[in-house]
Motif scaffolding. Structure first.
Motif, PDB file in Angstrom:
ATOM      1  N   LEU A  83      -5.412   0.565   3.895  1.00  0.00           N
ATOM      2  CA  LEU A  83      -6.428  -0.238   3.221  1.00  0.00           C
ATOM      3  C   LEU A  83      -6.917  -1.396   4.084  1.00  0.00           C
ATOM      4  CD1 LEU A  83      -4.742  -0.564  -0.307  1.00  0.00           C
ATOM      5  CD2 LEU A  83      -6.540   1.040   0.361  1.00  0.00           C
ATOM      6  N   ILE A  84      -6.115  -1.784   5.081  1.00  0.00           N
ATOM      7  CA  ILE A  84      -6.399  -3.005   5.829  1.00  0.00           C
ATOM      8  C   ILE A  84      -7.734  -2.916   6.570  1.00  0.00           C
ATOM      9  CG2 ILE A  84      -5.544  -4.618   7.554  1.00  0.00           C
ATOM     10  CD1 ILE A  84      -3.852  -4.394   5.016  1.00  0.00           C
ATOM     11  N   GLY A  85      -7.935  -1.817   7.298  1.00  0.00           N
ATOM     12  CA  GLY A  85      -9.165  -1.677   8.077  1.00  0.00           C
ATOM     13  C   GLY A  85     -10.426  -1.814   7.234  1.00  0.00           C
ATOM     14  N   PRO A  86     -10.574  -1.013   6.155  1.00  0.00           N
ATOM     15  CA  PRO A  86     -11.782  -1.147   5.320  1.00  0.00           C
ATOM     16  C   PRO A  86     -11.937  -2.529   4.697  1.00  0.00           C
ATOM     17  CG  PRO A  86     -10.653   0.922   4.866  1.00  0.00           C
ATOM     18  CD  PRO A  86      -9.752   0.130   5.753  1.00  0.00           C
ATOM     19  N   LEU A  87     -10.819  -3.154   4.309  1.00  0.00           N
ATOM     20  CA  LEU A  87     -10.909  -4.462   3.655  1.00  0.00           C
ATOM     21  C   LEU A  87     -11.409  -5.539   4.621  1.00  0.00           C
ATOM     22  CD1 LEU A  87      -7.669  -4.437   1.468  1.00  0.00           C
ATOM     23  CD2 LEU A  87     -10.021  -4.434   0.640  1.00  0.00           C
ATOM     24  N   ILE A  88     -10.854  -5.565   5.833  1.00  0.00           N
ATOM     25  CA  ILE A  88     -11.272  -6.605   6.768  1.00  0.00           C
ATOM     26  C   ILE A  88     -12.662  -6.300   7.319  1.00  0.00           C
ATOM     27  CG2 ILE A  88      -8.917  -7.225   7.369  1.00  0.00           C
ATOM     28  CD1 ILE A  88      -9.295  -5.755  10.011  1.00  0.00           C
ATOM     29  N   ALA A  89     -13.020  -5.000   7.415  1.00  0.00           N
ATOM     30  CA  ALA A  89     -14.368  -4.662   7.881  1.00  0.00           C
ATOM     31  C   ALA A  89     -15.427  -5.181   6.914  1.00  0.00           C
ATOM     32  CB  ALA A  89     -14.495  -3.154   8.046  1.00  0.00           C
ATOM     33  N   ARG A  90     -15.084  -5.247   5.643  1.00  0.00           N
ATOM     34  CA  ARG A  90     -16.002  -5.771   4.631  1.00  0.00           C
ATOM     35  C   ARG A  90     -15.812  -7.264   4.393  1.00  0.00           C
ATOM     36  NH1 ARG A  90     -15.006  -0.613   3.845  1.00  0.00           N
ATOM     37  NH2 ARG A  90     -16.581   0.790   2.967  1.00  0.00           N
ATOM     38  N   GLN A  91     -14.942  -7.875   5.210  1.00  0.00           N
ATOM     39  CA  GLN A  91     -14.693  -9.324   5.148  1.00  0.00           C
ATOM     40  C   GLN A  91     -14.218  -9.757   3.756  1.00  0.00           C
ATOM     41  OE1 GLN A  91     -18.047 -11.495   6.729  1.00  0.00           O
ATOM     42  NE2 GLN A  91     -17.912 -10.501   8.710  1.00  0.00           N
ATOM     43  N   ILE A  92     -13.351  -8.951   3.161  1.00  0.00           N
ATOM     44  CA  ILE A  92     -12.767  -9.288   1.865  1.00  0.00           C
ATOM     45  C   ILE A  92     -11.674 -10.328   2.078  1.00  0.00           C
ATOM     46  CG2 ILE A  92     -11.620  -8.417  -0.203  1.00  0.00           C
ATOM     47  CD1 ILE A  92     -14.426  -7.313   0.209  1.00  0.00           C
TER      48      ILE A  92
ATOM     49  N   ALA B  33      -6.311  -9.406  -7.190  1.00  0.00           N
ATOM     50  CA  ALA B  33      -6.499  -8.055  -7.727  1.00  0.00           C
ATOM     51  C   ALA B  33      -5.155  -7.406  -8.036  1.00  0.00           C
ATOM     52  CB  ALA B  33      -7.287  -7.202  -6.727  1.00  0.00           C
ATOM     53  N   ALA B  34      -4.160  -7.665  -7.184  1.00  0.00           N
ATOM     54  CA  ALA B  34      -2.823  -7.120  -7.430  1.00  0.00           C
ATOM     55  C   ALA B  34      -2.252  -7.660  -8.737  1.00  0.00           C
ATOM     56  CB  ALA B  34      -1.898  -7.460  -6.263  1.00  0.00           C
ATOM     57  N   VAL B  35      -2.472  -8.949  -8.976  1.00  0.00           N
ATOM     58  CA  VAL B  35      -2.015  -9.551 -10.233  1.00  0.00           C
ATOM     59  C   VAL B  35      -2.749  -8.922 -11.419  1.00  0.00           C
ATOM     60  CG1 VAL B  35      -1.890 -11.675 -11.579  1.00  0.00           C
ATOM     61  CG2 VAL B  35      -1.367 -11.717  -9.132  1.00  0.00           C
TER      62      VAL B  35
ATOM     63  N   GLY C 185       0.977   5.060 -18.130  1.00  0.00           N
ATOM     64  CA  GLY C 185      -0.074   4.340 -17.412  1.00  0.00           C
ATOM     65  C   GLY C 185       0.468   3.098 -16.734  1.00  0.00           C
ATOM     66  N   ALA C 186       1.342   2.368 -17.448  1.00  0.00           N
ATOM     67  CA  ALA C 186       1.948   1.170 -16.865  1.00  0.00           C
ATOM     68  C   ALA C 186       2.819   1.524 -15.671  1.00  0.00           C
ATOM     69  CB  ALA C 186       2.766   0.441 -17.922  1.00  0.00           C
ATOM     70  N   ALA C 187       3.592   2.604 -15.791  1.00  0.00           N
ATOM     71  CA  ALA C 187       4.492   3.007 -14.708  1.00  0.00           C
ATOM     72  C   ALA C 187       3.725   3.394 -13.447  1.00  0.00           C
ATOM     73  CB  ALA C 187       5.370   4.170 -15.167  1.00  0.00           C
ATOM     74  N   LEU C 188       2.516   3.904 -13.619  1.00  0.00           N
ATOM     75  CA  LEU C 188       1.709   4.284 -12.459  1.00  0.00           C
ATOM     76  C   LEU C 188       0.946   3.105 -11.877  1.00  0.00           C
ATOM     77  CD1 LEU C 188       0.314   7.712 -13.730  1.00  0.00           C
ATOM     78  CD2 LEU C 188       2.166   7.317 -12.097  1.00  0.00           C
ATOM     79  N   LEU C 189       0.538   2.153 -12.718  1.00  0.00           N
ATOM     80  CA  LEU C 189      -0.232   1.009 -12.231  1.00  0.00           C
ATOM     81  C   LEU C 189       0.628  -0.010 -11.495  1.00  0.00           C
ATOM     82  CD1 LEU C 189      -2.826   0.179 -15.048  1.00  0.00           C
ATOM     83  CD2 LEU C 189      -3.268   1.045 -12.752  1.00  0.00           C
ATOM     84  N   LEU C 190       1.859  -0.187 -11.906  1.00  0.00           N
ATOM     85  CA  LEU C 190       2.697  -1.204 -11.252  1.00  0.00           C
ATOM     86  C   LEU C 190       2.909  -0.931  -9.764  1.00  0.00           C
ATOM     87  CD1 LEU C 190       5.350  -2.009 -14.025  1.00  0.00           C
ATOM     88  CD2 LEU C 190       3.526  -3.496 -13.153  1.00  0.00           C
ATOM     89  N   PRO C 191       3.192   0.313  -9.344  1.00  0.00           N
ATOM     90  CA  PRO C 191       3.274   0.560  -7.889  1.00  0.00           C
ATOM     91  C   PRO C 191       1.953   0.310  -7.169  1.00  0.00           C
ATOM     92  CG  PRO C 191       4.327   2.336  -9.113  1.00  0.00           C
ATOM     93  CD  PRO C 191       3.601   1.495 -10.121  1.00  0.00           C
ATOM     94  N   ILE C 192       0.816   0.602  -7.837  1.00  0.00           N
ATOM     95  CA  ILE C 192      -0.479   0.330  -7.214  1.00  0.00           C
ATOM     96  C   ILE C 192      -0.656  -1.171  -7.006  1.00  0.00           C
ATOM     97  CG2 ILE C 192      -2.976   0.468  -7.561  1.00  0.00           C
ATOM     98  CD1 ILE C 192      -2.508   3.083  -9.076  1.00  0.00           C
ATOM     99  N   GLY C 193      -0.232  -1.961  -8.009  1.00  0.00           N
ATOM    100  CA  GLY C 193      -0.289  -3.413  -7.857  1.00  0.00           C
ATOM    101  C   GLY C 193       0.590  -3.904  -6.722  1.00  0.00           C
ATOM    102  N   ALA C 194       1.780  -3.301  -6.579  1.00  0.00           N
ATOM    103  CA  ALA C 194       2.677  -3.691  -5.490  1.00  0.00           C
ATOM    104  C   ALA C 194       2.074  -3.373  -4.135  1.00  0.00           C
ATOM    105  CB  ALA C 194       4.023  -2.986  -5.653  1.00  0.00           C
TER     106      ALA C 194
ATOM    107  N   THR D 179      -1.133  -3.126  -3.462  1.00  0.00           N
ATOM    108  CA  THR D 179      -2.261  -4.045  -3.252  1.00  0.00           C
ATOM    109  C   THR D 179      -1.771  -5.408  -2.786  1.00  0.00           C
ATOM    110  OG1 THR D 179      -3.467  -2.893  -5.010  1.00  0.00           O
ATOM    111  CG2 THR D 179      -4.304  -5.045  -4.333  1.00  0.00           C
ATOM    112  N   ALA D 180      -0.681  -5.886  -3.381  1.00  0.00           N
ATOM    113  CA  ALA D 180      -0.099  -7.163  -2.948  1.00  0.00           C
ATOM    114  C   ALA D 180       0.387  -7.080  -1.508  1.00  0.00           C
ATOM    115  CB  ALA D 180       1.044  -7.550  -3.871  1.00  0.00           C
ATOM    116  N   SER D 181       0.960  -5.941  -1.139  1.00  0.00           N
ATOM    117  CA  SER D 181       1.403  -5.763   0.248  1.00  0.00           C
ATOM    118  C   SER D 181       0.210  -5.781   1.200  1.00  0.00           C
ATOM    119  CB  SER D 181       2.161  -4.441   0.389  1.00  0.00           C
ATOM    120  OG  SER D 181       2.525  -4.212   1.728  1.00  0.00           O
TER     121      SER D 181
END
Length: 402
Positions: A224-233, A241-243, A260-269, A271-273
């Motif tokens: 995710l890092i490359g696309p995020l920094i390329a868009r200057q996020i 967003a992770a929160v 749904g909660a069990a699947l979203l929590l790893p996505i949040g983790a 995103t925080a990483s």
């Protein structure tokens, strides 16, 4: 002092504004100087295009004391007579270790490179060496050079004066004589930025951490890092967003949609990483890092409470005891980490439980054994991690007593 000279063949005419990992070259140069101990930064530039003004505003928002000087005389006025001045040539980037070694010198000094074809873009000092674009001097040297400057280039003229003054030459490739450093780069165009950007991107991967950060997040968050920094996020937005993802999981749990909660929590983790990795690229803090982490873990705790309420309604109050042991064991292990570090630093095993490790393991355990076995297994995992930290702290204390 960072020199930003007009170049007719580059974008808006400034090497300083060349795009680099979602930001600009001058922001990287300023970060290197600040890390070496620079109290404030003066950018010597005749004109300030919009991209440069935005870069300087970003640096100021991050707490940097940075000023713009339109002429050499203006730049001189911005330095205290007792200040030591580090000159960064237009587009020059060296390894942090080399810059630190230069900053440690008491007198005039410069970074030097061997006179080989690999460094042909750098200015020659003599038949054996070239200048790596970094020099250290006092204000008196800068003033004396300005008086004789005329139509000559400031960086080149300063280099000649420093050489005549027998400035200490520091090897930019291996200043300590112990470990080779990445070679300096002179960003004469967009193609030259590649090695610098690759070095910045390598910062994103942590050198330590538990198995989740080193393995799972490297696979999930790193791309995710490359696309995020390329868009200057901004990394802070990614952390927020992770929160948000974590609290969306808590909302789903409140509606009894635990899958749904069990699947979203790893996505949040993950995103925080990604936010943490973005922070490592440019330094600083993904503000406010502690607060966003606390908010995210609070959401996971809310999911745990809601699940435990459901299990207790079906299987008795004992599930509350099982659930309470989980955060207690994690908190105890974290406290013991501090104790172990204070007594005798010992690297923690990679397998130890953490909040992120638990949210990644939880869906798999739920699939294999259902919600009850999942909760029981997560608690056992957390308790075993606490016991490992307790035994390590106890053994470290006994060794110190002996």
């Amino acid at each position: 002092m960072i020199a930003a000279q007009d170049q007719t063949d580059i974008g808006d005419g400034l090497r300083a504004t060349l795009p680099l990992a979602g930001r600009t070259l001058i922001e990287h140069q300023a970060g290197l100087a600040t890390a070496a101990g620079a109290a404030h930064i003066v950018v010597l530039v005749e004109r300030v295009p919009a991209v440069l003004a935005q870069a300087i505003d970003r640096l100021r928002r991050q707490g940097a004391r940075i000023e713009i000087a339109r002429s050499v005389a203006d730049a001189i006025d911005r330095f205290h007579p007792a200040e030591r001045i580090m000159l960064v040539a237009d587009g020059a980037v060296a390894a942090q270790g080399a810059i630190d070694a230069l900053a440690d010198e008491a007198g005039v000094a410069l970074l030097a490179l061997p006179d080989t074809q690999d460094y042909a873009a750098f200015e020659r000092i003599d038949a054996a060496e070239r200048w790596a674009g970094y020099a250290l001097m006092d204000k008196a040297t800068l003033e004396a050079t300005a008086r004789m400057l005329g139509d000559w280039d400031l960086s080149s003229t300063l280099l000649r004066r420093l050489v005549q003054a027998d400035a200490v030459r520091i090897d930019a490739l291996d200043p300590s004589g112990e470990r080779p450093l990445p070679p300096p780069v002179l960003a004469i165009g967009p193609a030259a930025i590649g090695p610098i950007e690759a070095g910045l991107m390598r910062r994103a991967d942590p050198g330590e951490g538990n198995w989740v950060e080193l393995h799972l997040h490297r696979l999930v968050a790193a791309p995710l890092i490359g696309p995020l920094i390329a868009r200057q996020i901004d990394q802070r937005l990614v952390a927020y967003a992770a929160v948000g993802i974590a609290w969306l999981a808590a909302l789903l749990a409140g509606c009894k949609l635990f899958w749904g909660a069990a699947l979203l929590l790893p996505i949040g983790a993950a995103t925080a990483s990604a936010a943490q990795r973005m922070t490592r690229i440019w330094g600083g803090v993904a503000e406010p890092a502690a607060l966003t982490a606390l908010a995210r873990h609070a959401a996971a705790l809310a999911v745990l409470v809601l699940l435990t309420r459901l299990l207790a309604a079906e299987g008795g109050w004992g599930w509350w005891l099982v659930a309470a042991l989980l955060p207690a064991a994690l908190a105890g292990a974290a406290a013991l980490d501090v104790v172990v570090a204070a007594i005798r630093p010992v690297p923690a095993p990679r397998w130890l439980a953490s909040g992120d490790a638990l949210v990644w393991v939880a869906p798999l355990l739920a699939v294999l054994g259902g919600w009850r076995w999942m909760l029981a297994a997560l608690t056992v995992y957390a308790v075993l991690s606490f016991l490992e930290r307790f035994l390590t702290a106890w053994k470290s204390a006994r060794i110190c007593d002996i």
